[in-house]
Scaffold this motif. Sequence first.
Motif: not given
Lengths: 337, 258
Positions: A229-239, B110-127
């Motif tokens: 819920x909090x992540x939803x608020x951060x990703x969708x509601x706040x922006x 991915x960011x919600x899952x806590x993945x922050x590494x830019x290289x990984x993110x770029x790879x996944x975005x392209x794939x």
Amino acid sequence: MPTITGRSAVDELPSADGRPPLEADTATTGRLGDRIFGGLAMGSGILVITLVALVGLFLVAQAVPSLLNNNANFLTSREWVPSGADPRFGIVDLLWATIITSILAMLIAVPLGVAVALFITQYAPQWLSKPAATLVDLLAAVPSIVYGFWGLKIAGDYFKPVAEATSSVLGWIPFFRWDGTPSAKSTLAFAGIILAVMILPIVTAISREVFAQVPITHKEGALALGATKWEMIRVAVLPFGKPGIISAAMLGLGRALGETLAVTLLLSALNTSDAFSFSVFGGGETFASRIANDAGEFDSAQKTGAYIAAGLVLFILTFIVNAAARVVIERRKAFSE
Amino acid sequence: MAKRIDVKDLDIYYGDFKAVEGVTLTVEPRSVTAFIGPSGCGKSTVLRTLNRMHEVIPGGRVDGTVTLDDQDLYAASMDPVAVRRTVGMVFQRPNPFPTMSIRDNVAAGLKLNGIKNKKTLDEVVERSLQGANLWNEVKDRLDKPGAGLSGGQQQRLCIARAIAVDPQVLLMDEPCSALDPISTLAIEDLINDLKSQYTVVIVTHNMQQAARVSDQTAFFNLKATGEPGRLVEVADTQKIFSNPSEKATEDYISGRFG
């Protein structure tokens, strides 16, 4: 090419016979109703703009002679002797008191107001969110004198221990130094808190309106990705709500900057002979409270002009704040539709 | 990666209202199953129970079981958030996050899952964008807002966003109903490609679409107005469209419905 708005992309192109693109609003039919309404709308617009321009002109015209006679630096002097043979006045004390109380009020009211709005729109069960929203709207309509009086007679006494604790822990920072005078409820800090209470309903009400409009598809998009819920608020509601939060903050700030009665009731004026203090536990006067306090003394044009000059600075201050907010909102516009 | 879905005796409620009753069906891994049926018959509702999205609506709950391989999605210990991370979803109206760039939209999960590494993110975005057949169209403007794309591109962006988190199952709720025929064709081609990696369940109003993209088709209908929706028949798509067992199915697909 007629469309429902009277304009279309085709209007922007020269036509085949070389006719230049249309410039005027082709939605006007020229019927009587159209002409009357168009005239009324334009007249109202012109009236408002003229009024604002005249107010500005009046302020400047009244302020300039006094400013020219001023023997002190208007922006940096702490003196306030606006009349006599040697008028000396400056606004630095007023500017400080106005800004510090307003910033304090914002720091408290904006995060709290956004949190309350989030609670009402996203967390509260339906039976609670409706009455809570109505209650907040009602609070926004309470006259400021009531808040001021409440602060002076009731809340102020509870602020003393808070002020004592804060200054005993953080007193080594000049910003929080306090030696017991003025009394706790006459300090800038307490005025800021009362202002925060006063603008909290405005910030909450506007943020709530915006948060309630976040499209369900955006929220579901976030939830379907496995957002809490909090992540939803951060990703969708706040922006989505960000421009609204900024508008809410600016409206609140506008009210805090210009608030007169409550602040006048609370704040204890400083003697100009006292040393300038950076402390939030100092006294002072804001632009508005200084003008209100001295309203009985506007006996000469010179004197009145000095106060009007101060009012003009307040006018400019709110103008700058609003312009800054506009810039912030505009800059992200492409990402908000 | 792809998993098998088993739905058994599923009743779906909104508060006291029983929206759907008695659904039992199996979706094989790496296959496309289409849900068809008239409006209001509960096919979207059933779809949403497969990743517990129906619980977003106040009062939404189920009786019966839904299992993903051997995992009970409605076990008491199961977190709906975890379910939605394994079962992705694409909605009827393209819903890219309007405040985010194309890149950030795809990387959001991915960011919600806590993945922050830019290289990984770029790879996944392209794939993911390549997986959604969108890479060539947007690779030069990844930092532009996702809402600036056309409807069909936005929908493929949403598919890219959904597959970026490597779901086991991909649910699609009428993904083409807001799109023009060319964009629809692009999405249908994409569904065919996705089948090699994911289990896909799609709700559609378009019977030709169901016939074109799916291996298995489930037909839903209301018993009567005001009654809960139910699953009339589920079988291989070819059988449903050539030789359905139920009269109601035949009436519906031949346009003689109602």
